[in-house]
Design an enzyme around this catalytic site. Structure first.
Site, short mmCIF file in Angstrom:
data_model
loop_
_atom_site.label_atom_id
_atom_site.label_comp_id
_atom_site.label_asym_id
_atom_site.label_seq_id
_atom_site.Cartn_x
_atom_site.Cartn_y
_atom_site.Cartn_z
N CYS A 173 0.85 -1.20 0.00
CA CYS A 173 0.00 0.00 0.00
C CYS A 173 0.88 1.25 0.00
O CYS A 173 0.49 2.31 -0.45
CB CYS A 173 -0.89 0.04 1.24
SG CYS A 173 -2.00 -1.35 1.38
N CYS A 187 23.85 0.64 1.75
CA CYS A 187 24.85 0.98 2.76
C CYS A 187 26.25 0.96 2.18
O CYS A 187 27.14 1.64 2.65
CB CYS A 187 24.76 0.01 3.92
SG CYS A 187 23.20 0.14 4.77
#
Lengths: 260, 93, 369
Positions: A173, A187
Site C-alpha cells: 500500500c 549501505c
C-alpha cells in the site's frame, strides 16, 4: 507523566476470537519468530526478541561475516570472519542467553524459498538490505494470512520500519513495487552508522512484539522513520487496488497458528 | 548575444551565475560556447551521443527544442535559452 | 591515549561508517583514542543497556573500555585491539562515562564526556556511581553532560535495552566523529503510539527550552487551512481523469500559498518519441518547466509540484522517484511533491513528500494528529 494508552486494538480481538489469550511473555517463549537477514538490523532485532523472552527463532541468511560488517553487526566476534551469519548469530545468542530453540536457514529469501524458509513461523522481522526481499516477505504475510511481520531498513544516520498484519495496510500500500535497484542507495555506497542500525533493528523488533501482544504500536500499519531530525510517523491507509484489500484476506478467518 | 539560463543544480559550474551570455547561431553552438566558458557543464546537459539528457529540458523561448530542430534550432541575438531539470513522474512504478 | 590505528585497517573495518556524510579518518582516530566507562543500576534494563552500548561503541571503533568482567571479554572478541579494564581509575581522558538506569517513565542514560584538555583529578574518577551523583547535583565540572530519556509511560523492561544502549552509543559516536555535537537533553518519547517523537535540547550559550521540533511543519496541513486553495488541484485532478493532472504550488512574497494547474504535456512527448517517453498521460505527467520562471517573474516562488495518480494510491511511485531524483540526485531538493489519488473519478486522498538528504529518499510528510 504520559501514560501509555491501553486500547483494545483489532489484534487483541482476533487473538480472543480464535480462542487464544493475549500473548504474554510466557506465550512469547512458545512463539516461533523468524529473522530474515542476520546483518546490521537482524542482530539487534534478535537481541531484542531474546531479551523480551522469545526462545524460538528461525534465522535466515546466506551471507558470511566480513571485516567491514563488524562495526555494526556487534554480536559477531572478530574470529568469526568468513563464517555463516545465521550460525554465528545462533552461537552468540546461545552463549549470552543459554539454550534457545534456534533454526538456521542458510539461504536467501526469494519467491520460491520464502514459503519453506518461513514455514511454521508465526511472525517475521525482515532485516535485509534488499528491497525486493521486503516485498517477498510482505506478500507471504498477506498470502499466509494471520501472520504478522515488520520490515526494517537503515542507511546513513537514519532508518525506517513498518509492521504489517491482517488488520492493517501492507507494505505494497505504501510502495507499490520494489524500487529500481540502480537508483536505490545501499549501505555500501551511502554508508551507515552502527549504533543507528542497532536502534532501528531493535525498534522494528519491539514493534513486532507490540503487534503480537495486541498493544497499540506506532508502526502498526504506519511507516515510522528515524533520522537525526527526529521521529516521523506516517499512517498508511489500505490502498483500494492493493493485494491486501482482498476481502477474503481482510475479513476471512486467521491462518491456523503454527504448532507449539 | 543569446542568454542561457542556468538552473540551480548546475550553477556550481558557472561560479553561481544564473545566466551566461553567448554568441551563437544555434542552440548547439550556444551550448558549445557555454562549455568553452564553463568546462564540464555540457556533459550534464547532453549524453555521450550528443542527445539532450532525458531529465534535462532545453527551451528556446517557451518551447522545448525537442519540438523544434533540436540542437540545430536557430537562435537570435535576443533569444533566451533555458536549461531546466525536468518535472515529470507517474503512477505504477 | 592509544597509538593511532593503521589507516588501511581503519578503511577495511570502518569503511561503511567512514562513508557516512561528515565522517572522516580524524574522527575515527579520535574514537580510537577515547575511553568509555559503562555502568548501570541493578535493573535488568540498565545492565543490558550498558552491554549493548559497549558493544556498539566498540564496534564503532572505541579504543579503551571499562566494563564489568562478567561480559567485558565479549568486547575483546569483537575487537581484539580493544584495551580493556574493569577499574574505572584506569580510564584517563578523553573519557565517556555512561550510567544506565530504570526510571518510573521508562529508562535513562546519563553521559559525561571529558575531553583530553580538561582532565579531571584522579579523585573525580572514583567510581561511576560517585560521578553520577556529582552530575545530578549539577556540579559544573569539566565534562559535557547529557541525559537521554526513553519515555515509555511505564518502567522499561529488558527488551528496551537495545534501543537505549544503541541510542546512547549514537550520541557519543556522533559527537566524537564530529557528526553532531552532544546535546544537553534528548527525550525519546514513545508513550503515545500515535505520536512518537524526539525532543532535543542542544547545549550552548542560549539553551532552548522546548527542544528542536521533530519535523518541519506540514506543508499539506498549511494548504488545507484554506479549502479553496487545494480545490484547484482536486477539481483539475477529477476533470482530467482518467489522465494524470499536474501543476505547481506557489508561495508569494507575503507567504500566501496558491495552487495552479498546468497542462499535462506528456502525450506530446510520447507522440514525438515513444521510445524515450513510453508512457502516455494515463500513467504519467510532464509539465512545461518554463512555468516556474514565469511564476518567479510574478513574485511567486515554487514550493511544491503536484500531480494525480488515476485509480492508484497517493504513493510516491518508483517512476516519481526516478524522474524527481534520477541517479539518486534530486533535481529540485528544496521542492516538495504532492500526490493526489483519484479513484473512479473522485479524489481519494493526497500525500506530500519531501526529499530527505539523510536517508536519500522521499519521505511522506508527518500530519499533525
Amino acid at each position: 507523566m504520559p501514560v501509555q494508552r491501553r486500547r483494545t486494538c483489532a489484534a487483541v480481538a482476533t487473538w480472543r476470537r480464535v480462542g487464544l489469550n493475549v500473548p504474554s511473555a510466557l506465550a512469547l517463549e512458545q512463539l516461533p519468530i523468524a529473522i530474515v537477514g542476520c546483518g546490521g538490523l537482524g542482530v539487534p532485532a534478535a537481541w531484542t526478541l531474546v531479551l523480551a523472552g522469545c526462545r524460538r527463532l528461525t534465522l535466515v541468511d546466506d551471507d558470511c561475516i566480513e571485516l567491514s560488517n563488524l562495526h555494526r553487526q556487534v554480536l559477531y566476534p572478530h574470529a568469526a570472519i568468513g563464517l555463516s551469519k545465521a550460525q554465528q548469530l545462533a552461537t552468540a545468542l546461545q552463549a549470552r542467553f543459554g539454550p534457545l530453540d534456534i533454526h538456521c536457514r542458510q539461504l536467501r529469501v526469494t519467491a520460491e524459498t520464502v514459503s519453506p524458509a518461513l514455514n511454521g513461523c508465526a511472525a517475521v522481522v525482515e532485516c535485509t538490505d534488499d528491497a525486493a526481499s521486503k516485498f517477498i516477505v510482505n506478500d507471504w504475510l498477506v498470502a499466509d494470512r494471520g501472520r504478522t511481520g515488520t520490515m526494517a531498513a537503515a542507511i546513513g544516520r537514519g532508518g525506517q520500519w513498518f509492521t504489517v498484519s491482517r488488520h492493517t495496510s501492507c507494505y505494497r500500500c505504501l510502495f507499490q513495487q520494489p524500487p529500481d535497484p540502480q537508483i536505490l542507495a545501499t549501505c555500501s555506497v551511502a554508508g551507515v552508522l552502527g549504533p543507528v542500525v542497532g536502534a532501528v533493528g531493535s525498534w522494528a523488533a519491539r514493534s513486532l512484539l507490540a503487534a503480537l501482544q495486541g498493544q497499540p504500536d506506532a508502526a502498526h500499519g504506519a511507516l515510522v522513520r528515524f533520522s537525526p531530525r527526529g521521529l516521523l510517523r506516517t499512517a498508511v491507509v489500505r490502498a483500494a487496488d492493493c493485494i491486501c484489500a482482498d476481502a477474503s484476506y481482510r475479513d476471512g478467518p486467521d491462518a491456523p497458528n503454527p504448532p507449539h | 548575444m543569446a542568454t542561457i539560463k542556468i538552473p540551480t543544480p548546475l550553477r556550481k559550474f558557472t561560479g553561481e551565475k544564473d545566466s551566461v551570455e553567448v554568441t551563437a547561431a544555434t542552440v548547439g553552438e550556444a551550448l558549445q560556447a557555454l562549455e568553452a566558458a564553463h568546462p564540464g557543464l555540457l556533459a550534464k546537459i547532453v549524453d555521450d551521443e550528443g542527445k539532450i539528457r532525458r531529465f534535462i529540458n532545453v527551451y528556446a523561448g517557451d518551447e522545448d527544442v525537442r519540438f523544434l530542430d533540436g540542437l540545430q534550432t536557430p537562435v537570435g541575438a535576443r533569444d533566451e535559452i533555458s536549461i531546466i531539470p525536468a518535472i515529470a513522474g507517474g503512477a505504477h512504478g | 591515549m592509544n597509538a593511532p590505528r593503521d589507516p588501511k585497517l581503519l578503511y577495511e573495518r570502518y569503511g561503511r561508517q567512514l562513508l557516512v556524510d561528515g565522517a572522516d579518518f580524524s574522527g575515527q582516530q579520535a574514537l580510537h583514542g577515547l575511553a568509555a566507562v559503562f555502568a548501570a543500576d541493578t535493573s535488568e534494563v540498565g545492565q543490558a543497556a550498558a552491554q549493548v552500548c559497549a558493544h556498539y561503541l566498540v564496534g564503532a571503533g572505541l579504543g579503551r573500555a571499562v566494563a564489568p568482567s562478567a561480559w567485558a571479554a565479549r568486547l575483546q572478541d569483537l575487537d581484539p585491539q580493544l584495551i580493556l579494564s574493569d577499574n574505572p581509575r584506569l580510564a584517563e581522558p578523553p573519557v565517556a562515562q555512561f550510567w544506565f538506569a530504570q526510571r518510573p517513565y521508562g529508562a535513562s542514560v546519563d553521559v559525561a564526556l571529558t575531553d583530553a584538555a580538561q582532565a579531571p583529578s584522579a579523585t573525580d574518577l572514583d567510581t561511576p556511581t560517585a560521578h553520577t551523583t556529582a552530575w545530578t547535583q549539577g556540579a559544573t565540572g569539566p565534562a559535557r553532560v547529557a541525559t537521554l530519556r526513553l519515555v515509555l509511560g511505564q518502567p522499561a523492561t529488558a527488551d528496551a535495552a537495545v534501543v537505549l544502549g544503541a541510542l546512547a552509543a549514537d550520541l557519543v559516536a556522533a559527537d566524537v566523529l564530529k557528526l553532531a555535537a552532544l546535546p544537553a537533553l534528548v527525550a525519546v518519547d514513545w508513550s503515545d503510539p500515535d505520536h512518537p517523537h524526539i525532543e532535543k535540547t542542544e547545549r550552548g550559550p542560549q539553551q532552548s527550552s522546548g527542544g528542536a521540533a521533530a519535523a518541519a511543519p506540514s506543508l499539506l496541513a498549511e494548504l488545507k487551512r484554506d479549502p479553496q486553495v487545494l480545490q484547484v488541484a482536486w477539481s483539475e485532478s477529477c476533470a482530467r481523469y482518467p489522465q494524470e493532472a499536474c501543476g505547481l504550488v506557489l508561495r508569494d512574497a507575503a507567504g500566501l500559498l496558491s495552487v495552479v494547474a498546468a497542462p499535462n504535456v506528456q502525450d506530446r512527448y510520447h507522440a514525438l518519441d515513444p521510445q524515450a517517453y513510453p508512457r502516455t498521460a494515463r500513467t504519467a505527467y510532464k509539465l512545461n518547466e518554463r512555468l516556474i520562471a514565469k511564476a518567479a517573474e510574478q513574485g511567486q516562488h515554487l514550493v511544491a509540484i503536484w500531480h494525480s495518480h488515476c485509480d492508484a494510491g497517493a504513493y510516491f511511485s518508483a517512476e516519481d522517484v526516478r524522474c524527481a531524483a534520477p541517479n539518486d540526485q534530486p533535481l529540485y531538493p528544496e521542492v516538495a511533491y504532492l500526490v493526489v489519488s483519484v479513484i473512479g473519478g473522485a479524489v481519494a486522498g493526497a500525500q506530500m513528500y519531501h526529499w530527505d538528504p539523510v536517508c536519500r529518499g522521499f519521505a511522506p510528510e508527518m500530519q499533525p494528529n
